[in-house]
Design a protein around this motif. Structure first.
Motif, mmCIF file in Angstrom:
data_model
loop_
_atom_site.group_PDB
_atom_site.id
_atom_site.type_symbol
_atom_site.label_atom_id
_atom_site.label_comp_id
_atom_site.label_asym_id
_atom_site.label_seq_id
_atom_site.Cartn_x
_atom_site.Cartn_y
_atom_site.Cartn_z
ATOM 1 N N MET A 1 0.959 -1.302 -0.110
ATOM 2 C CA MET A 1 -0.155 -0.025 -0.015
ATOM 3 C C MET A 1 0.864 1.322 -0.054
ATOM 4 O O MET A 1 2.085 1.459 0.807
ATOM 5 N N ASN A 2 0.420 2.247 -0.779
ATOM 6 C CA ASN A 2 1.119 3.704 -0.747
ATOM 7 C C ASN A 2 1.005 4.294 0.618
ATOM 8 O O ASN A 2 0.142 4.063 1.204
ATOM 9 N N ASN A 3 2.060 4.956 0.858
ATOM 10 C CA ASN A 3 2.290 5.994 1.979
ATOM 11 C C ASN A 3 1.508 7.442 1.435
ATOM 12 O O ASN A 3 1.971 7.919 0.502
ATOM 13 N N PHE A 4 0.854 8.051 2.225
ATOM 14 C CA PHE A 4 0.166 9.115 2.076
ATOM 15 C C PHE A 4 0.674 10.212 3.082
ATOM 16 O O PHE A 4 0.892 9.842 3.972
ATOM 17 N N ILE A 5 0.469 11.585 2.728
ATOM 18 C CA ILE A 5 0.915 12.730 3.612
ATOM 19 C C ILE A 5 -0.346 13.779 3.263
ATOM 20 O O ILE A 5 -1.181 13.763 2.253
ATOM 21 N N SER A 6 -0.276 14.696 4.215
ATOM 22 C CA SER A 6 -1.736 15.705 4.024
ATOM 23 C C SER A 6 -1.271 16.637 3.017
ATOM 24 O O SER A 6 -0.178 16.670 2.582
ATOM 25 N N ALA A 7 -2.230 17.269 2.511
ATOM 26 C CA ALA A 7 -2.246 18.452 1.437
ATOM 27 C C ALA A 7 -0.993 19.440 2.115
ATOM 28 O O ALA A 7 -0.536 20.000 1.168
ATOM 29 N N SER A 8 -1.272 19.702 3.341
ATOM 30 C CA SER A 8 -0.389 20.905 3.785
ATOM 31 C C SER A 8 1.222 20.453 3.740
ATOM 32 O O SER A 8 1.919 21.207 3.602
ATOM 33 N N GLU A 9 1.393 19.016 4.421
ATOM 34 C CA GLU A 9 2.495 18.543 4.078
ATOM 35 C C GLU A 9 3.239 18.397 2.684
ATOM 36 O O GLU A 9 4.425 18.890 2.459
ATOM 37 N N ALA A 10 2.198 17.991 1.958
ATOM 38 C CA ALA A 10 2.728 17.954 0.298
ATOM 39 C C ALA A 10 2.980 19.562 -0.268
ATOM 40 O O ALA A 10 4.128 19.683 -0.834
ATOM 41 N N ALA A 11 2.368 20.526 0.356
ATOM 42 C CA ALA A 11 2.608 21.890 -0.039
ATOM 43 C C ALA A 11 3.986 22.201 0.482
ATOM 44 O O ALA A 11 4.641 22.865 -0.240
ATOM 45 N N ARG A 12 4.213 21.894 1.722
ATOM 46 C CA ARG A 12 5.564 22.215 2.562
ATOM 47 C C ARG A 12 6.568 21.641 1.822
ATOM 48 O O ARG A 12 7.718 22.361 1.054
ATOM 49 N N ARG A 13 6.329 20.473 1.345
ATOM 50 C CA ARG A 13 7.546 19.773 0.574
ATOM 51 C C ARG A 13 7.791 20.301 -0.732
ATOM 52 O O ARG A 13 8.919 20.162 -1.419
ATOM 53 N N LEU A 14 6.666 20.581 -1.579
ATOM 54 C CA LEU A 14 7.015 21.192 -2.764
ATOM 55 C C LEU A 14 7.156 22.670 -2.861
ATOM 56 O O LEU A 14 7.196 23.170 -3.920
ATOM 57 N N ASP A 28 -7.953 18.276 -9.760
ATOM 58 C CA ASP A 28 -7.706 16.759 -9.934
ATOM 59 C C ASP A 28 -6.233 17.019 -10.888
ATOM 60 O O ASP A 28 -6.018 15.843 -11.787
ATOM 61 N N ARG A 29 -5.507 17.579 -10.530
ATOM 62 C CA ARG A 29 -3.931 17.838 -11.190
ATOM 63 C C ARG A 29 -2.915 16.943 -10.492
ATOM 64 O O ARG A 29 -1.883 17.127 -10.927
ATOM 65 N N VAL A 30 -3.314 16.360 -9.352
ATOM 66 C CA VAL A 30 -2.245 15.646 -8.450
ATOM 67 C C VAL A 30 -2.581 14.030 -8.731
ATOM 68 O O VAL A 30 -3.278 13.740 -8.001
ATOM 69 N N PRO A 31 -1.836 13.496 -9.355
ATOM 70 C CA PRO A 31 -1.978 11.977 -9.611
ATOM 71 C C PRO A 31 -1.854 11.227 -8.391
ATOM 72 O O PRO A 31 -0.949 11.535 -7.417
ATOM 73 N N GLY A 32 -2.827 10.358 -8.190
ATOM 74 C CA GLY A 32 -2.740 9.497 -6.817
ATOM 75 C C GLY A 32 -3.344 10.059 -5.869
ATOM 76 O O GLY A 32 -3.569 9.253 -4.651
ATOM 77 N N ALA A 33 -3.589 11.345 -5.532
ATOM 78 C CA ALA A 33 -4.415 12.023 -4.302
ATOM 79 C C ALA A 33 -5.811 11.429 -4.514
ATOM 80 O O ALA A 33 -6.327 11.351 -5.161
ATOM 81 N N MET A 34 -6.187 11.364 -3.189
ATOM 82 C CA MET A 34 -7.616 10.847 -2.966
ATOM 83 C C MET A 34 -8.198 11.814 -1.749
ATOM 84 O O MET A 34 -7.431 12.090 -0.954
ATOM 85 N N LYS A 35 -9.488 11.881 -1.706
ATOM 86 C CA LYS A 35 -10.113 12.778 -0.682
ATOM 87 C C LYS A 35 -10.782 11.750 0.041
ATOM 88 O O LYS A 35 -11.568 10.979 -0.195
ATOM 89 N N VAL A 36 -10.287 11.636 1.574
ATOM 90 C CA VAL A 36 -11.277 10.555 2.342
ATOM 91 C C VAL A 36 -11.958 11.531 3.471
ATOM 92 O O VAL A 36 -11.173 12.288 4.124
ATOM 93 N N SER A 37 -13.305 11.547 3.464
ATOM 94 C CA SER A 37 -14.151 12.325 4.184
ATOM 95 C C SER A 37 -14.000 13.824 3.878
ATOM 96 O O SER A 37 -14.106 14.222 2.538
#
Length: 73
Positions: A1-14, A28-37
């Motif tokens: 299974m893939n490991n995921f990070i939050s959107a805010s963490e992704a923004a910080r890293r990028l 829908d520009r971020v491949p592999g991203a998903m919305k949970v709740s």
């Protein structure tokens, strides 16, 4: 299974604003991203090259038929 990070963490890293990352996720520009709740999950391995970053700025002028306008004297 893939490991995921939050959107805010992704923004910080990028090195982009959290608002920018949120917009890219909504568009829908971020491949592999998903919305949970109500939370976006972004693949941990994401890089800026993976994202369909929109071209910034005003579109080039056209001559009415879709071709770039030229300056002829």
């Amino acid at each position: 299974m893939n490991n995921f990070i939050s959107a805010s963490e992704a923004a910080r890293r990028l090195d982009v604003l959290p608002q920018t990352m949120s917009r890219w996720l909504r568009e829908d520009r971020v491949p592999g991203a998903m919305k949970v709740s109500n939370m976006w999950l972004v693949p941990e391995s994401i890089s800026i090259e993976d994202i369909d970053v929109p071209v910034m700025g005003r579109p080039p002028k056209t001559n009415g038929n879709g071709q770039a306008a030229t300056m002829e004297g």
